[in-house]
Motif scaffolding. Sequence first.
Motif, PDB file in Angstrom:
ATOM      1  N   ASP A   1     -29.702  71.193 -55.216  1.00  0.00           N
ATOM      2  CA  ASP A   1     -30.962  71.353 -54.930  1.00  0.00           C
ATOM      3  C   ASP A   1     -31.520  70.060 -54.073  1.00  0.00           C
ATOM      4  N   VAL A   2     -30.925  68.682 -54.718  1.00  0.00           N
ATOM      5  CA  VAL A   2     -31.486  67.571 -53.890  1.00  0.00           C
ATOM      6  C   VAL A   2     -30.795  67.314 -52.531  1.00  0.00           C
ATOM      7  N   VAL A   3     -29.545  67.655 -52.278  1.00  0.00           N
ATOM      8  CA  VAL A   3     -28.777  67.568 -51.204  1.00  0.00           C
ATOM      9  C   VAL A   3     -29.448  68.692 -50.202  1.00  0.00           C
ATOM     10  N   ALA A   4     -29.621  69.810 -50.489  1.00  0.00           N
ATOM     11  CA  ALA A   4     -30.189  70.857 -49.589  1.00  0.00           C
ATOM     12  C   ALA A   4     -31.531  70.534 -49.075  1.00  0.00           C
ATOM     13  N   ASN A   5     -32.267  69.416 -49.976  1.00  0.00           N
ATOM     14  CA  ASN A   5     -33.815  68.850 -49.352  1.00  0.00           C
ATOM     15  C   ASN A   5     -33.386  67.602 -48.597  1.00  0.00           C
ATOM     16  N   GLY A   6     -32.328  67.382 -48.275  1.00  0.00           N
ATOM     17  CA  GLY A   6     -32.016  66.071 -47.713  1.00  0.00           C
ATOM     18  C   GLY A   6     -32.022  64.940 -48.422  1.00  0.00           C
ATOM     19  N   GLY A   7     -31.576  65.088 -49.639  1.00  0.00           N
ATOM     20  CA  GLY A   7     -31.525  63.780 -50.352  1.00  0.00           C
ATOM     21  C   GLY A   7     -30.315  63.528 -51.107  1.00  0.00           C
ATOM     22  N   LEU A   8     -30.028  62.376 -51.572  1.00  0.00           N
ATOM     23  CA  LEU A   8     -29.021  61.720 -52.444  1.00  0.00           C
ATOM     24  C   LEU A   8     -29.215  61.478 -53.666  1.00  0.00           C
ATOM     25  N   PRO A   9     -28.307  62.048 -54.678  1.00  0.00           N
ATOM     26  CA  PRO A   9     -28.720  62.029 -56.065  1.00  0.00           C
ATOM     27  C   PRO A   9     -28.488  60.551 -56.492  1.00  0.00           C
ATOM     28  N   LYS A  10     -29.622  60.072 -57.414  1.00  0.00           N
ATOM     29  CA  LYS A  10     -29.545  58.775 -57.867  1.00  0.00           C
ATOM     30  C   LYS A  10     -29.410  58.632 -59.315  1.00  0.00           C
ATOM     31  N   TRP A  11     -30.611  59.265 -60.086  1.00  0.00           N
ATOM     32  CA  TRP A  11     -30.668  58.948 -61.444  1.00  0.00           C
ATOM     33  C   TRP A  11     -30.573  60.311 -62.153  1.00  0.00           C
ATOM     34  N   VAL A  12     -30.156  60.459 -63.295  1.00  0.00           N
ATOM     35  CA  VAL A  12     -29.748  61.587 -64.222  1.00  0.00           C
ATOM     36  C   VAL A  12     -30.535  61.568 -65.519  1.00  0.00           C
ATOM     37  N   LEU A  13     -31.146  62.499 -65.962  1.00  0.00           N
ATOM     38  CA  LEU A  13     -31.708  62.815 -67.318  1.00  0.00           C
ATOM     39  C   LEU A  13     -31.009  63.846 -68.021  1.00  0.00           C
ATOM     40  N   ILE A  14     -30.394  63.543 -69.230  1.00  0.00           N
ATOM     41  CA  ILE A  14     -29.765  64.665 -69.664  1.00  0.00           C
ATOM     42  C   ILE A  14     -30.198  64.908 -71.298  1.00  0.00           C
ATOM     43  N   SER A  15     -30.744  66.149 -71.566  1.00  0.00           N
ATOM     44  CA  SER A  15     -31.196  66.565 -72.812  1.00  0.00           C
ATOM     45  C   SER A  15     -30.360  67.462 -73.526  1.00  0.00           C
ATOM     46  N   LEU A  16     -29.897  66.987 -74.780  1.00  0.00           N
ATOM     47  CA  LEU A  16     -28.718  67.850 -75.579  1.00  0.00           C
ATOM     48  C   LEU A  16     -29.722  68.567 -76.752  1.00  0.00           C
ATOM     49  N   ASN A  17     -29.369  69.950 -76.900  1.00  0.00           N
ATOM     50  CA  ASN A  17     -29.592  70.533 -77.985  1.00  0.00           C
ATOM     51  C   ASN A  17     -28.319  71.017 -78.659  1.00  0.00           C
ATOM     52  N   LEU A  18     -27.915  70.359 -80.064  1.00  0.00           N
ATOM     53  CA  LEU A  18     -26.488  70.420 -80.491  1.00  0.00           C
ATOM     54  C   LEU A  18     -26.645  70.945 -82.008  1.00  0.00           C
ATOM     55  N   PRO A  19     -25.871  71.536 -82.417  1.00  0.00           N
ATOM     56  CA  PRO A  19     -25.873  72.288 -83.741  1.00  0.00           C
ATOM     57  C   PRO A  19     -25.335  71.137 -84.746  1.00  0.00           C
ATOM     58  N   GLU A  20     -25.843  71.163 -85.912  1.00  0.00           N
ATOM     59  CA  GLU A  20     -25.545  70.135 -87.056  1.00  0.00           C
ATOM     60  C   GLU A  20     -23.941  69.815 -87.207  1.00  0.00           C
ATOM     61  N   ASP A  21     -23.410  71.095 -87.143  1.00  0.00           N
ATOM     62  CA  ASP A  21     -21.815  70.950 -87.303  1.00  0.00           C
ATOM     63  C   ASP A  21     -21.007  70.867 -86.025  1.00  0.00           C
ATOM     64  N   LEU A  22     -21.739  70.504 -84.995  1.00  0.00           N
ATOM     65  CA  LEU A  22     -20.579  70.401 -83.870  1.00  0.00           C
ATOM     66  C   LEU A  22     -19.994  69.115 -83.854  1.00  0.00           C
ATOM     67  N   GLU A  23     -18.622  69.131 -83.472  1.00  0.00           N
ATOM     68  CA  GLU A  23     -17.671  68.206 -83.456  1.00  0.00           C
ATOM     69  C   GLU A  23     -18.372  67.127 -82.417  1.00  0.00           C
ATOM     70  N   VAL A  24     -18.197  65.782 -82.679  1.00  0.00           N
ATOM     71  CA  VAL A  24     -18.509  64.696 -81.853  1.00  0.00           C
ATOM     72  C   VAL A  24     -17.603  64.848 -80.549  1.00  0.00           C
ATOM     73  N   SER A  25     -16.380  65.209 -80.855  1.00  0.00           N
ATOM     74  CA  SER A  25     -15.315  65.115 -79.653  1.00  0.00           C
ATOM     75  C   SER A  25     -15.827  66.107 -78.562  1.00  0.00           C
TER      76      SER A  25
END
Length: 236
Positions: A1-25
């Motif tokens: 979407d950023v590229v299609a609008n003529g932009g270059l990606p710069k900064w990323v925000l990541i939100s994770l929703n994780l089960p309690e028993d999920l392995e760290v790996s």
Amino acid sequence: DVVANGGLPKWVLISLNLPEDLEVSFVERFYVGVKRACEFYKCEVVGGNISKSEKIGISVFLIGETERFVGRKGAKPGDSVFVSGTLGDSRAGLELLLMKKEDYEPFELSLIQRHLRPTARIDYVKHIQKYANASMDISDGLVADASHLSERSGVKIEIFSEKLPLSSELKMFCEKYGKNPLEYALFGGEDYQLLFTHPKERWNPFLDMTEIGKVEEGEGVFVDGKKVDPIGWKHF
């Protein structure tokens, strides 16, 4: 979407929703891929959030920079319609994955990779910034996305099927499995190529862009003179 609008990606925000028993790996492997992508696109993760949930959820918010924003509104009668790359490969790759074959031919593996690892066309950013009147990525399918551009710009888009760029791998796939490659190019999704309009003389021979149609006064999307319904992925 950023590229299609003529932009270059710069900064990323990541939100994770994780089960309690999920392995760290799992998280470690996920961020190995994130790191590779950030290195390739020259952007960086600057924050985000993490919370507990019953199922895995991943949300990515990307911020980019551009000298000139180009949206879906702006296509003008007289413009030519262009796409980057080839169309229909991702849909063929998905269908091959769903076959769950024990052995795949080399051309089939190539199509699978185009589905699993699409590449944002950062090589087009300067061209889009400088010349495009309207631009978007092709994620829902060419006809569906052309209809979005048509509606936002208030114009008619005419597509010529004989001009659609088809990869040799897609042609081999369709010949082997008795499919019509034009159906894949017109209605297949998740190619993440670019769809944009500008005057024909702005064509750049150093980019893999193909002129596939024209913009006219009116409304809707037409293929070879016939109006077509915007069949493709629907978000709701």
